[in-house]
Write a protein that holds these residues in place. Structure first.
Motif, PDB file in Angstrom:
ATOM      1  N   ASP A  46       0.823  -1.206   0.000  1.00 30.83           N
ATOM      2  CA  ASP A  46       0.000   0.000   0.000  1.00 30.83           C
ATOM      3  C   ASP A  46       0.857   1.255   0.000  1.00 30.83           C
ATOM      4  N   ASP A  47       0.583   2.131  -0.964  1.00 32.31           N
ATOM      5  CA  ASP A  47       1.289   3.412  -1.130  1.00 32.31           C
ATOM      6  C   ASP A  47       2.760   3.240  -1.516  1.00 32.31           C
ATOM      7  N   THR A  48       3.141   2.017  -1.900  1.00 33.77           N
ATOM      8  CA  THR A  48       4.490   1.755  -2.421  1.00 33.77           C
ATOM      9  C   THR A  48       4.365   1.070  -3.778  1.00 33.77           C
ATOM     10  N   LEU A  49       3.966  -0.192  -3.779  1.00 34.35           N
ATOM     11  CA  LEU A  49       3.683  -0.890  -5.027  1.00 34.35           C
ATOM     12  C   LEU A  49       2.457  -0.293  -5.709  1.00 34.35           C
ATOM     13  N   LEU A  50       1.472   0.092  -4.902  1.00 34.13           N
ATOM     14  CA  LEU A  50       0.211   0.612  -5.443  1.00 34.13           C
ATOM     15  C   LEU A  50       0.185   2.131  -5.450  1.00 34.13           C
ATOM     16  N   THR A  51      -0.500   2.689  -6.431  1.00 37.79           N
ATOM     17  CA  THR A  51      -0.740   4.124  -6.468  1.00 37.79           C
ATOM     18  C   THR A  51      -1.808   4.486  -5.443  1.00 37.79           C
ATOM     19  N   SER A  52      -2.108   5.759  -5.362  1.00 35.52           N
ATOM     20  CA  SER A  52      -3.134   6.196  -4.412  1.00 35.52           C
ATOM     21  C   SER A  52      -4.525   5.722  -4.828  1.00 35.52           C
ATOM     22  N   THR A  53      -4.675   5.253  -6.077  1.00 37.14           N
ATOM     23  CA  THR A  53      -5.942   4.671  -6.530  1.00 37.14           C
ATOM     24  C   THR A  53      -5.864   3.146  -6.566  1.00 37.14           C
ATOM     25  N   HIS A  54      -4.864   2.578  -5.876  1.00 35.26           N
ATOM     26  CA  HIS A  54      -4.716   1.129  -5.696  1.00 35.26           C
ATOM     27  C   HIS A  54      -4.437   0.390  -7.011  1.00 35.26           C
ATOM     28  N   GLN A  55      -3.651   1.026  -7.868  1.00 34.54           N
ATOM     29  CA  GLN A  55      -3.252   0.419  -9.138  1.00 34.54           C
ATOM     30  C   GLN A  55      -1.749   0.155  -9.151  1.00 34.54           C
ATOM     31  N   ILE A  56      -1.337  -0.815  -9.984  1.00 30.57           N
ATOM     32  CA  ILE A  56       0.081  -1.032 -10.261  1.00 30.57           C
ATOM     33  C   ILE A  56       0.384  -0.373 -11.606  1.00 30.57           C
ATOM     34  N   LEU A  57       1.285   0.584 -11.622  1.00 36.25           N
ATOM     35  CA  LEU A  57       1.624   1.273 -12.858  1.00 36.25           C
ATOM     36  C   LEU A  57       2.330   0.323 -13.828  1.00 36.25           C
ATOM     37  N   PRO A  58       2.120   0.491 -15.137  1.00 36.00           N
ATOM     38  CA  PRO A  58       2.832  -0.329 -16.114  1.00 36.00           C
ATOM     39  C   PRO A  58       4.349  -0.265 -15.952  1.00 36.00           C
ATOM     40  N   SER A  59       4.863   0.916 -15.597  1.00 35.04           N
ATOM     41  CA  SER A  59       6.314   1.049 -15.421  1.00 35.04           C
ATOM     42  C   SER A  59       6.800   0.240 -14.216  1.00 35.04           C
ATOM     43  N   THR A  60       5.972   0.136 -13.194  1.00 34.38           N
ATOM     44  CA  THR A  60       6.317  -0.681 -12.030  1.00 34.38           C
ATOM     45  C   THR A  60       6.320  -2.154 -12.400  1.00 34.38           C
ATOM     46  N   LYS A  61       5.278  -2.606 -13.074  1.00 30.80           N
ATOM     47  CA  LYS A  61       5.191  -4.013 -13.482  1.00 30.80           C
ATOM     48  C   LYS A  61       6.369  -4.388 -14.362  1.00 30.80           C
ATOM     49  N   SER A  62       6.716  -3.537 -15.293  1.00 30.57           N
ATOM     50  CA  SER A  62       7.839  -3.814 -16.196  1.00 30.57           C
ATOM     51  C   SER A  62       9.145  -3.948 -15.437  1.00 30.57           C
ATOM     52  N   ALA A  63       9.389  -3.048 -14.491  1.00 29.47           N
ATOM     53  CA  ALA A  63      10.636  -3.089 -13.722  1.00 29.47           C
ATOM     54  C   ALA A  63      10.698  -4.344 -12.861  1.00 29.47           C
ATOM     55  N   VAL A  64       9.575  -4.722 -12.242  1.00 28.14           N
ATOM     56  CA  VAL A  64       9.542  -5.930 -11.426  1.00 28.14           C
ATOM     57  C   VAL A  64       9.816  -7.160 -12.281  1.00 28.14           C
ATOM     58  N   GLN A  65       9.195  -7.238 -13.429  1.00 25.15           N
ATOM     59  CA  GLN A  65       9.387  -8.404 -14.294  1.00 25.15           C
ATOM     60  C   GLN A  65      10.812  -8.476 -14.832  1.00 25.15           C
ATOM     61  N   ASP A  66      11.403  -7.335 -15.126  1.00 24.00           N
ATOM     62  CA  ASP A  66      12.799  -7.332 -15.568  1.00 24.00           C
ATOM     63  C   ASP A  66      13.724  -7.795 -14.445  1.00 24.00           C
ATOM     64  N   ALA A  67      13.405  -7.412 -13.210  1.00 25.41           N
ATOM     65  CA  ALA A  67      14.214  -7.850 -12.072  1.00 25.41           C
ATOM     66  C   ALA A  67      14.116  -9.371 -11.901  1.00 25.41           C
ATOM     67  N   VAL A  68      12.909  -9.899 -11.975  1.00 16.74           N
ATOM     68  CA  VAL A  68      12.728 -11.351 -11.840  1.00 16.74           C
ATOM     69  C   VAL A  68      13.456 -12.089 -12.956  1.00 16.74           C
ATOM     70  N   ALA A  69      13.413 -11.539 -14.170  1.00 11.75           N
ATOM     71  CA  ALA A  69      14.094 -12.171 -15.301  1.00 11.75           C
ATOM     72  C   ALA A  69      15.602 -12.247 -15.094  1.00 11.75           C
TER      73      ALA A  69
END
Length: 270
Positions: free
Chosen positions: A11-34
């Motif tokens: 909350d308020d870190t991974l998620l925006t204030s509207t409780h969404q995951i930004l595309p840029s966040t998802k991309s960075a996380v997936q690149d890290a896992v890769a």
């Protein structure tokens, strides 16, 4: 410094204030896992409340992990428990009785993502908490439950001003025997004294044979400070509290500005 594990508050870190995951966040996380970096969601929520975000990030498998209930349970994404520290029935009763004495909306969570409250007039924050975490909600008095009933955590909830006024009394009554932490403006939580996000990171790093110097921890609130104090690279979000920022080495952009994705790319992927 090579980052091999990234611990992320939700909350308020991974998620925006509207409780969404930004595309840029998802991309960075997936690149890290890769790249073989473990990305571990580290939250006060139960696993059921974390699962929708794991699905969005496409995180899965028995070799990926999550820290739930602010560190009370560490488990793989298949539900295999690595470690857990629960509170017994006596603690559950004490937490409930104190909430009634202080007129605080009170609930507890068991390790199976069910919320229990003895409040007959259930506060809106408890209903919201159950909905956000896809958790069952049961109205029960302590006497309605078996003597071996154990909980992962207790929570006093409500408007910020109510908790601000009550927090000193809660800490005085419980602080010497339990881990009491302000998990957000509207949540004051009580757990086993061995429990916090920092200790959970220590335990998981040991299981994965990682040095804590290789851990990047990102959060925004008081319950994230324990992991800031053990991680090699503690990062506070730009929207985080002043207390959290004081324990961080890096201040990222805000959760609405894509600060999380940027800081992952800058410090973990370059």
């Amino acid at each position: 410094m090579t980052i091999r594990m990234i611990a992320l508050d939700i909350d308020d870190t991974l998620l925006t204030s509207t409780h969404q995951i930004l595309p840029s966040t998802k991309s960075a996380v997936q690149d890290a896992v890769a790249r073989g970096i473990k990305v571990v969601l580290c939250t006060g929520r139960p696993l059921a409340g974390v699962q929708p975000f794991l699905d969005q990030l496409e995180l899965a498998g028995d070799d990926q992990y999550v820290i739930t209930y602010n560190g009370a349970v560490i488990e793989s994404l298949t539900g295999r428990v690595v470690a857990k520290h629960l509170l017994d029935n006596a603690a559950y009763r004490e937490i409930t009785a104190l909430g009634q004495k202080l007129h605080l909306p009170t609930n507890v969570l068991d390790e199976h993502s069910t919320i229990y409250t003895a409040d007959r007039d259930v506060d809106w924050w408890i209903v919201e908490q159950a909905a956000e975490n896809q958790a069952g909600l049961k109205i029960r008095n302590p006497d309605d439950l078996p003597t071996d009933f154990a909980i992962a955590k207790g929570a006093y909830v409500g408007e910020q001003t109510l908790l601000d006024q009550a927090e000193p009394a809660v800490r005085q009554a419980l602080g010497e025997r339990f881990y009491v932490v302000r998990a957000g403006r509207n949540f004051l939580e009580v757990m086993d004294p061995q429990v916090n996000k920092g200790q959970a990171l220590r335990d998981l790093a040991q299981v994965l044979d990682l040095s804590l110097a290789e851990v990047m921890a990102v959060g925004d609130e008081g319950n994230d400070i324990a992991m800031f104090d053990v991680a090699g690279l503690p990062v506070a979000m730009g929207n985080g509290s002043a207390e959290a920022k004081a324990h961080a080495k890096v201040i990222a952009g805000t959760n609405d500005e894509g600060g999380l994705g940027e800081v992952i790319r800058q410090y973990a992927l370059q």
